[in-house]
Design a protein around this motif. Sequence first.
Motif, PDB file in Angstrom:
ATOM      1  N   LEU A   1      -0.693   3.332  -7.361  1.00  0.00           N
ATOM      2  CA  LEU A   1       0.001   4.601  -7.148  1.00  0.00           C
ATOM      3  C   LEU A   1       0.734   4.544  -5.809  1.00  0.00           C
ATOM      4  N   GLU A   2       1.935   5.074  -5.814  1.00  0.00           N
ATOM      5  CA  GLU A   2       2.668   5.208  -4.544  1.00  0.00           C
ATOM      6  C   GLU A   2       3.406   6.522  -4.523  1.00  0.00           C
ATOM      7  N   HIS A   3       3.313   7.228  -3.403  1.00  0.00           N
ATOM      8  CA  HIS A   3       4.252   8.312  -3.166  1.00  0.00           C
ATOM      9  C   HIS A   3       5.309   7.794  -2.223  1.00  0.00           C
ATOM     10  N   GLY A   4       6.469   7.475  -2.762  1.00  0.00           N
ATOM     11  CA  GLY A   4       7.602   7.085  -1.934  1.00  0.00           C
ATOM     12  C   GLY A   4       8.306   8.350  -1.497  1.00  0.00           C
ATOM     13  N   SER A   5       8.316   8.617  -0.194  1.00  0.00           N
ATOM     14  CA  SER A   5       8.809   9.936   0.234  1.00  0.00           C
ATOM     15  C   SER A   5      10.311   9.929   0.469  1.00  0.00           C
ATOM     16  N   GLY A   6      10.890   8.773   0.789  1.00  0.00           N
ATOM     17  CA  GLY A   6      12.317   8.751   1.114  1.00  0.00           C
ATOM     18  C   GLY A   6      12.663   9.714   2.238  1.00  0.00           C
ATOM     19  N   GLY A   7      11.672  10.055   3.064  1.00  0.00           N
ATOM     20  CA  GLY A   7      11.903  10.992   4.165  1.00  0.00           C
ATOM     21  C   GLY A   7      11.809  12.440   3.744  1.00  0.00           C
ATOM     22  N   LYS A   8      11.449  12.680   2.473  1.00  0.00           N
ATOM     23  CA  LYS A   8      11.383  14.057   1.967  1.00  0.00           C
ATOM     24  C   LYS A   8       9.933  14.465   1.738  1.00  0.00           C
ATOM     25  N   GLY A   9       9.063  13.896   2.520  1.00  0.00           N
ATOM     26  CA  GLY A   9       7.646  14.166   2.335  1.00  0.00           C
ATOM     27  C   GLY A   9       7.238  15.532   2.853  1.00  0.00           C
ATOM     28  N   HIS A  10       5.968  15.774   2.753  1.00  0.00           N
ATOM     29  CA  HIS A  10       5.389  17.049   3.120  1.00  0.00           C
ATOM     30  C   HIS A  10       4.142  16.745   3.921  1.00  0.00           C
ATOM     31  N   ARG A  11       3.747  17.627   4.771  1.00  0.00           N
ATOM     32  CA  ARG A  11       2.606  17.336   5.646  1.00  0.00           C
ATOM     33  C   ARG A  11       1.326  17.064   4.858  1.00  0.00           C
ATOM     34  N   ARG A  12       1.255  17.547   3.612  1.00  0.00           N
ATOM     35  CA  ARG A  12       0.041  17.330   2.822  1.00  0.00           C
ATOM     36  C   ARG A  12      -0.038  15.919   2.256  1.00  0.00           C
ATOM     37  N   ASP A  13       1.102  15.212   2.289  1.00  0.00           N
ATOM     38  CA  ASP A  13       1.161  13.926   1.613  1.00  0.00           C
ATOM     39  C   ASP A  13       0.441  12.849   2.405  1.00  0.00           C
ATOM     40  N   CYS A  14       0.433  11.661   1.808  1.00  0.00           N
ATOM     41  CA  CYS A  14      -0.070  10.469   2.489  1.00  0.00           C
ATOM     42  C   CYS A  14       0.770  10.191   3.728  1.00  0.00           C
ATOM     43  N   ILE A  15       0.289   9.293   4.549  1.00  0.00           N
ATOM     44  CA  ILE A  15       1.110   8.728   5.622  1.00  0.00           C
ATOM     45  C   ILE A  15       2.420   8.257   5.005  1.00  0.00           C
ATOM     46  N   GLU A  16       3.568   8.557   5.674  1.00  0.00           N
ATOM     47  CA  GLU A  16       4.856   8.276   5.030  1.00  0.00           C
ATOM     48  C   GLU A  16       5.203   6.789   5.028  1.00  0.00           C
ATOM     49  N   HIS A  17       4.630   6.030   5.944  1.00  0.00           N
ATOM     50  CA  HIS A  17       4.856   4.570   5.983  1.00  0.00           C
ATOM     51  C   HIS A  17       4.540   3.979   4.591  1.00  0.00           C
ATOM     52  N   ALA A  18       5.516   3.247   4.048  1.00  0.00           N
ATOM     53  CA  ALA A  18       5.414   2.810   2.650  1.00  0.00           C
ATOM     54  C   ALA A  18       4.136   2.026   2.379  1.00  0.00           C
ATOM     55  N   HIS A  19       3.418   2.449   1.346  1.00  0.00           N
ATOM     56  CA  HIS A  19       2.197   1.732   0.957  1.00  0.00           C
ATOM     57  C   HIS A  19       1.862   2.034  -0.491  1.00  0.00           C
ATOM     58  N   TRP A  20       1.223   1.077  -1.123  1.00  0.00           N
ATOM     59  CA  TRP A  20       0.671   1.279  -2.462  1.00  0.00           C
ATOM     60  C   TRP A  20      -0.835   1.454  -2.354  1.00  0.00           C
ATOM     61  N   HIS A  21      -1.374   2.351  -3.173  1.00  0.00           N
ATOM     62  CA  HIS A  21      -2.823   2.432  -3.363  1.00  0.00           C
ATOM     63  C   HIS A  21      -3.170   1.550  -4.558  1.00  0.00           C
ATOM     64  N   LEU A  22      -4.039   0.566  -4.358  1.00  0.00           N
ATOM     65  CA  LEU A  22      -4.528  -0.301  -5.433  1.00  0.00           C
ATOM     66  C   LEU A  22      -5.908   0.206  -5.819  1.00  0.00           C
ATOM     67  N   LEU A  23      -6.042   0.642  -7.061  1.00  0.00           N
ATOM     68  CA  LEU A  23      -7.258   1.342  -7.470  1.00  0.00           C
ATOM     69  C   LEU A  23      -7.892   0.682  -8.691  1.00  0.00           C
ATOM     70  N   PRO A  24      -9.229   0.592  -8.706  1.00  0.00           N
ATOM     71  CA  PRO A  24      -9.914  -0.088  -9.809  1.00  0.00           C
ATOM     72  C   PRO A  24     -10.095   0.799 -11.040  1.00  0.00           C
ATOM     73  N   PHE A  25      -8.993   1.081 -11.722  1.00  0.00           N
ATOM     74  CA  PHE A  25      -9.037   1.858 -12.964  1.00  0.00           C
ATOM     75  C   PHE A  25      -8.112   1.191 -13.980  1.00  0.00           C
ATOM     76  N   GLU A  26      -8.428   1.385 -15.266  1.00  0.00           N
ATOM     77  CA  GLU A  26      -7.622   0.747 -16.310  1.00  0.00           C
ATOM     78  C   GLU A  26      -6.339   1.544 -16.583  1.00  0.00           C
ATOM     79  N   HIS A  27      -6.492   2.740 -17.141  1.00  0.00           N
ATOM     80  CA  HIS A  27      -5.305   3.548 -17.455  1.00  0.00           C
ATOM     81  C   HIS A  27      -5.618   5.032 -17.370  1.00  0.00           C
ATOM     82  N   GLU A  28      -6.844   5.341 -16.916  1.00  0.00           N
ATOM     83  CA  GLU A  28      -7.324   6.722 -16.972  1.00  0.00           C
ATOM     84  C   GLU A  28      -6.533   7.657 -16.061  1.00  0.00           C
ATOM     85  N   LEU A  29      -6.014   7.126 -14.957  1.00  0.00           N
ATOM     86  CA  LEU A  29      -5.342   7.999 -13.993  1.00  0.00           C
ATOM     87  C   LEU A  29      -3.983   8.473 -14.500  1.00  0.00           C
ATOM     88  N   GLY A  30      -3.412   7.724 -15.443  1.00  0.00           N
ATOM     89  CA  GLY A  30      -2.100   8.088 -15.975  1.00  0.00           C
ATOM     90  C   GLY A  30      -2.110   9.455 -16.631  1.00  0.00           C
TER      91      GLY A  30
END
Length: 260
Positions: A97-126
């Motif tokens: 999962l990634e929230h790419g903010s493009g500079g349009k983020g919100h204070r509630r979001d993740c740190i804006e510095h580009a990053h992916w979250h790698l998570l141990p799930f098959e497809h359930e989060l979709g």
Amino acid sequence: MTSARMENCDFCEMGRESLGGEHLGLSERQLHRDVRTGLGVFADIAPVKPGHLLLLAPGHELTMAAALAEDHQRWRYVDAVREAYLRTFPGDGLTILEHGSGGKGHRRDCIEHAHWHLLPFEHELGEIVDADLRAVVGDGQAEKEYLSDIRALDSRYSQSNYLLYLDHGEKPGPTQPPARVCLYSLKVSLPYQQYTRSVGYRHVAGATGAQAGALEWDWAIHASSNLVQQTMARQAEFARHVDSALSRPTTSRPLDLVVA
Ligand SMILES: [Zn+2]
Ligand SMILES: [Zn+2]
């Protein structure tokens, strides 16, 4: 692509030692760092489960689309990380999962510095992401599209506010491509603070969206040294798999050499 640093950005300060207290600093949570591209993999400080990792851009880009920027070496590293992940944490799947903010983020979001979250799930989060965003997609505030391939996350999206969802399906093989890559282009901010983490937390807790949305994020509750330690126990194994994948000769040619 830039390698610019931003002051007071936790992810730009990769060398910083410690946050104090019992929580490990970023450098102490490093699983692997690529000397050629500067990309690195770290244990998340508030993991949903053991194996919750972050892939960090080397510079202060606002989206991984900008950070990866059709750079063959960087994408090769991404592929090595996906393969190493599925070898090190087998049986749990891999969702990104990634929230790419493009500079349009919100204070509630993740740190804006580009990053992916790698998570141990098959497809359930979709299903959780789809349910969260169905209303805004219906209202024209978001658009969902399936990408043909992970590398279709290219410079078209580098300035965008998007949510990237990627999974490897059930029983993925370490060298298989992702099963599903989709991207929601957003005109609004994401629901719930710490959105990308909240998706995993809600799945694990079985909490409904409303319950999770009402929670105020509190690092004291969510940061878990125990889960971080369980992840870091796999560091040497993970690093060995990444290095092994990178040392193999490439079988696929760079995209710009592929003849249609
Ligand atoms: Zn940064
Ligand atoms: Zn994040």
